[in-house]
Design an enzyme around this catalytic site. Structure first.
Site, short mmCIF file in Angstrom:
data_model
loop_
_atom_site.label_atom_id
_atom_site.label_comp_id
_atom_site.label_asym_id
_atom_site.label_seq_id
_atom_site.Cartn_x
_atom_site.Cartn_y
_atom_site.Cartn_z
N ASP A 27 0.82 -1.21 0.00
CA ASP A 27 0.00 0.00 0.00
C ASP A 27 0.86 1.26 0.00
OD1 ASP A 27 -2.33 1.46 0.05
OD2 ASP A 27 -2.60 1.31 2.21
N ARG A 31 0.10 7.62 -2.82
CA ARG A 31 0.54 8.69 -1.92
C ARG A 31 2.02 9.02 -2.13
NH1 ARG A 31 -1.62 6.03 3.38
NH2 ARG A 31 -2.06 4.35 1.91
N ASN A 75 -10.42 -3.23 -7.46
CA ASN A 75 -9.57 -2.27 -8.18
C ASN A 75 -10.07 -1.96 -9.59
OD1 ASN A 75 -6.38 -3.32 -6.71
ND2 ASN A 75 -7.86 -1.77 -6.06
N ARG A 78 -11.36 1.57 -10.22
CA ARG A 78 -10.48 2.73 -10.35
C ARG A 78 -10.60 3.32 -11.76
NH1 ARG A 78 -4.80 1.55 -7.11
NH2 ARG A 78 -5.75 1.02 -5.10
N ARG A 200 -5.68 -2.27 8.25
CA ARG A 200 -6.85 -3.08 7.91
C ARG A 200 -6.44 -4.11 6.87
NH1 ARG A 200 -7.66 2.07 5.98
NH2 ARG A 200 -7.64 2.30 3.72
#
Length: 258
Positions: A27, A31, A75, A78, A200
């Site tokens: 993950d 970002r 996904n 997206r 999570r």
């Protein structure tokens, strides 16, 4: 299936004790890119390099199997451009690394649904598995078009189909049910790692996670490598795994002294 590691030299003459099977939720690609003012696609590309580093480093820590969350059933929601770029990375990764992984004794296994995959991606998946099927030094499992709930539903449907065909009868056991999962035959999961600071599972290995240890690391996936993996393994070794049981007080005291 039994997964074995090739003989390797270690500084103290002894191989590390594992964890033997580590699963990673990779993950933070988006970002990582956003913090640098880059397109999300660049984060995904750097994430592929992090995967290469991690696969190379894993055997040093006694890891025999690495399972990574590559692409989930969710996904597909997206933006089309991002999905297309992710598919392009699959093509590039297999095209550039398959021969090397094969030579290094890595077996590739894809977990998840094959139905609905683009034709060329399905062919790439089949090729990667077929070309490395004879390898037993290290197992790399990639969860692709995968969701834990979907996998459990598929296993339940597989059992129902067997009953309908007269191939199965009697009470359903955990062992029989697990044979319908896409991870069937693989080693039990010892440790699940999630990067980027999120805490999570996100629908990853729901059945297999029953007695796994969890480590959440505040590092974005494109920055991952041997050092971060070593930290996760060190945290694992500080855990007291009981699998629902209880250690005698004397054994616990002995471990504390050690």
């Amino acid at each position: 299936m039994t997964v074995q590691t090739a003989a390797t030299s270690f500084e103290d003459g002894q191989p590390p004790q594992g964890p033997h099977h580590v699963a990673i939720i990779m993950d933070g690609n988006g970002r990582w890119a956003e913090r640098r003012g880059l397109p999300r696609a660049m984060g995904h590309r750097e994430g592929v390099q992090a995967l290469k580093r991690t696969v190379q480093a894993a055997p040093r820590f006694g890891i025999r199997c690495l399972t990574v969350f590559g692409f989930s059933t969710e996904n597909w929601q997206r933006p089309a451009e991002e999905v297309s770029d992710l598919m392009g990375l699959v093509r590039a990764y297999v095209g550039s690394d398959l021969d090397r992984l094969k030579k290094e004794g890595v077996r590739i296994r894809i977990l998840g649904r094959r139905a609905g995959l683009p034709t060329d991606i399905a062919a790439i998946v089949d090729k990667a598995e077929a070309n490395t099927a004879g390898n037993d030094r290290f197992l790399l499992q990639v969860a692709f078009n995968y969701g834990g709930r979907a996998d459990i539903v598929d296993a339940a449907q597989a059992w129902a189909d067997k009953v309908a065909r007269g191939e199965a009868a009697g009470p359903l056991t955990e062992e029989a049910f697990a044979l319908g999962l896409s991870s069937a035959g693989g080693p039990p999961v010892d440790l699940i790692v999630r990067t980027s600071g999120e805490q999570r599972l996100s629908n990853f290995l729901l059945w297999e996670a029953a007695y796994a240890e969890f480590v959440f690391q505040d590092v974005l996936w494109p920055d991952y490598g041997a050092e971060a993996l070593g930290d996760a393994v060190a945290q694992y070794h500080n855990r007291d795994r009981r699998f629902g049981g209880r250690h005698p007080a004397s054994s616990k005291a002995a471990r504390a002294k050690g």
